[in-house]
Design a protein around this motif. Sequence first.
Motif: not given
Length: 157
Positions: A121-133
């Motif tokens: 779940p952390e990996a999913v959130r981090d990659v999603s957040a990096a994309g938004k940035v």
Amino acid sequence: VIQATGAALAAAQGRPGLELSRALCLLSASERGFYEEDLAVTLKKHFDRVDFVDVANNSVQYDKASHLNDSEHTPLSALLRVMGDAEAAGEGLLVFCGTGQVRTANVLALWAHHSVGLTLPEAVRDVSAAGKVMGASRRPTLHGLLGLLFGGHDAWA
């Protein structure tokens, strides 16, 4: 260090601005056939190393441009080897699929899980957040990550 659409992942590793010298194509052979020029030839003009792993069909494609060999029996082992080799060499790796939204996102989340030890779940959130940035849509899913990890045929979903 993996830079895909992921300057955020490279920055997290402490090496921002890394030059890309390798490419990991996640397109299927039929998707690669849509290009006017053979995609393997085109990529080889721009990258020192090019590898192909078809996560949509759960197969590793061995062709003249790929550095993978018969010891890579699964997409998971091939993905980890390609990303690990780039990391060990300190070289940037372009990871891409058709849109970069799901397959690429799942592979980047897989790497974050494997190399940094993030939970799924952390990996999913981090990659999603990096994309938004970066102003990009990255949509990894737990379902897709589990497909990559356990050989499912729907790692892009």
